[in-house]
Enzyme design. Structure first.
Site, PDB file in Angstrom:
ATOM      1  CB  SER A  89      -0.925   0.007   1.218  1.00  0.00           C
ATOM      2  OG  SER A  89      -0.169  -0.049   2.416  1.00  0.00           O
ATOM      3  CG  HIS A 118      -2.775  -0.666  -3.033  1.00  0.00           C
ATOM      4  ND1 HIS A 118      -3.207   0.592  -2.665  1.00  0.00           N
ATOM      5  CD2 HIS A 118      -2.919  -1.452  -1.920  1.00  0.00           C
ATOM      6  CE1 HIS A 118      -3.581   0.571  -1.395  1.00  0.00           C
ATOM      7  NE2 HIS A 118      -3.418  -0.651  -0.934  1.00  0.00           N
ATOM      8  CD  GLU A 138      -3.661   3.590  -5.110  1.00  0.00           C
ATOM      9  OE1 GLU A 138      -3.857   4.783  -4.921  1.00  0.00           O
ATOM     10  OE2 GLU A 138      -2.973   2.887  -4.338  1.00  0.00           O
ATOM     11  CG  ASN A 172      -2.775   4.350   1.750  1.00  0.00           C
ATOM     12  OD1 ASN A 172      -3.701   4.547   2.536  1.00  0.00           O
ATOM     13  ND2 ASN A 172      -2.471   3.141   1.316  1.00  0.00           N
TER      14      ASN A 172
END
Length: 384
Positions: free
Chosen positions: A116, A137, A149, A187
């Site tokens: 991540s 991801h 992702e 993130n």
């Protein structure tokens, strides 16, 4: 396609469910035989539950579950055409795994990391053929979250990017392509949702319940930042914040908070441990929010401008396209609107002014306005 998955935890099992449902032959591997057996039982129960709810026929549920094999022997991954690792977020452990996998697999096997926030380039560097390594991801829970992702490393073969995008679409997921920078899109851009909320609380402007209420009632977010951090778990959320801060060469705008660090150190991880920012014990007193409109508006606006600014900075630094950034935030963390589209609606001149006011007051780098906002204001343009 024959796909191997390393790691039978919640993420690995969820990915196995997605891929098996898309008709792939899946080998779910874990070095712990008890863990992989439990994962198999959970997956069988999950498919059964979907059939009971009428989302699958019983025949489909059985077929999809039969697409999954379980193993505690790494050598059984040798025939895989693609392998996805979904193990602990530890760079050295991941690199060691990729070295071991490369000694087993064919020349054409694609190696994927589900990290991540860690560097894909660094993971790929452990391989003799780093050009076959790419990041995919998934978001938790993988069967429910549409977004994926895709993160190519600098070493990744260019043809593999399009091939991976096509594969992800065949799994009925929405792919976005991100640059290999800490936190990728989601993130990275989401950090102020947590960080600025904690800062507002630390300054004594409002308590957790009031901040959460401001973001859900005025912003339309499904969960407030403190509710969401407790739901994710501080063992996960704090570590990601710490990792992003460190990987961005300690840029102050990603600085973690002592408040969350203390919860992490105490083992108060949130819902999973019964205590985090909130107390989840059965006799706990429910905190009532302050519903003063002026306080709620101040909180909502301050967190929102920080989120829009971070999305703008990701766009400015070519982390992803404006469309992919907005898609990532709406489909990856269920934000009510894409942040760049929201910025256009808010008014880029207003956004610039709000950020400059915060910077003038605090003189902290976390409040610096992204250059792309200033450029667009100067040119009287928008993101869209």
């Amino acid at each position: 396609m024959k796909i191997g998955i390393v790691g039978s935890g919640a993420m690995g099992s969820g990915i196995a469910q997605v891929l098996a449902t898309a008709g792939n032959e899946v080998l779910l591997y874990d070095s712990n035989p008890i863990a992989v057996e439990k994962a198999g039982q959970n997956l069988e129960a999950q498919f059964q539950k979907l059939a009971e709810k009428g989302k699958l026929t019983y025949e489909e549920a059985e077929t999809y579950f039969d697409n999954i094999r379980l193993s505690d022997k790494l050598s059984e991954l040798k025939d895989s055409e693609l392998i996805i690792e979904a193990i602990i977020e530890d760079l050295e452990i991941k690199k060691d795994l990729f070295q071991k996998l490369e000694s087993l697999i064919s020349e054409d096997c694609i190696l994927v990391t589900n990290t991540s926030s860690l560097s894909i380039a660094s993971i790929a560097s452990a391989c003799q053929k780093p050009e076959r390594v790419i990041g995919i991801h998934f978001f938790n829970p993988a069967p429910l979250m549409a977004l994926v992702e895709i993160i190519p490393a600098v070493q990744t073969n260019k043809d593999l990017i399009l091939k991976t995008k096509t594969l992800v679409e065949s799994w009925e997921k929405l792919p976005v392509i991100a640059k290999d920078t800490p936190g990728f899109i989601v993130n990275r851009v989401a950090r102020p949702f947590y960080g600025e909320a904690i800062r507002i609380s630390e300054e004594g402007i409002a308590d957790c319940a009031t901040i959460d209420f401001a973001m859900t009632s005025l912003g339309g977010f499904r969960m407030g930042p403190f509710q969401l951090m407790d739901f994710i778990g501080h063992d996960v959320n704090y570590r990601v914040t710490e990792s992003v801060f460190k990987e961005f060469f300690y840029d102050p705008k990603f600085k973690p908070s002592f408040t969350q660090k203390r919860l992490f150190e105490a083992g108060f991880f949130g819902k999973k441990t019964g205590r985090g920012f909130y107390d989840y014990s059965s006799n706990a007193e429910q905190i009532k929010p302050n519903e003063n409109p002026e306080v709620l508006e101040l909180i909502f606006k301050r967190i929102l401008v920080m989120l829009m600014n971070e999305a703008a900075d990701a766009y400015f630094l070519n982390i992803a396209s404006a469309e992919d950034i907005d898609l990532a935030m709406t489909k990856g963390v269920n934000y009510p609107k894409g942040l760049l589209k929201w910025a256009d609606e808010f008014g880029l001149k207003n956004l610039q002014n709000e950020l400059d006011e915060l910077y003038d007051f605090y003189h902290e780098d976390r409040y610096r306005c992204s250059p792309v906002i200033r450029n667009l204001v100067k040119q009287n343009k928008k993101f869209y």
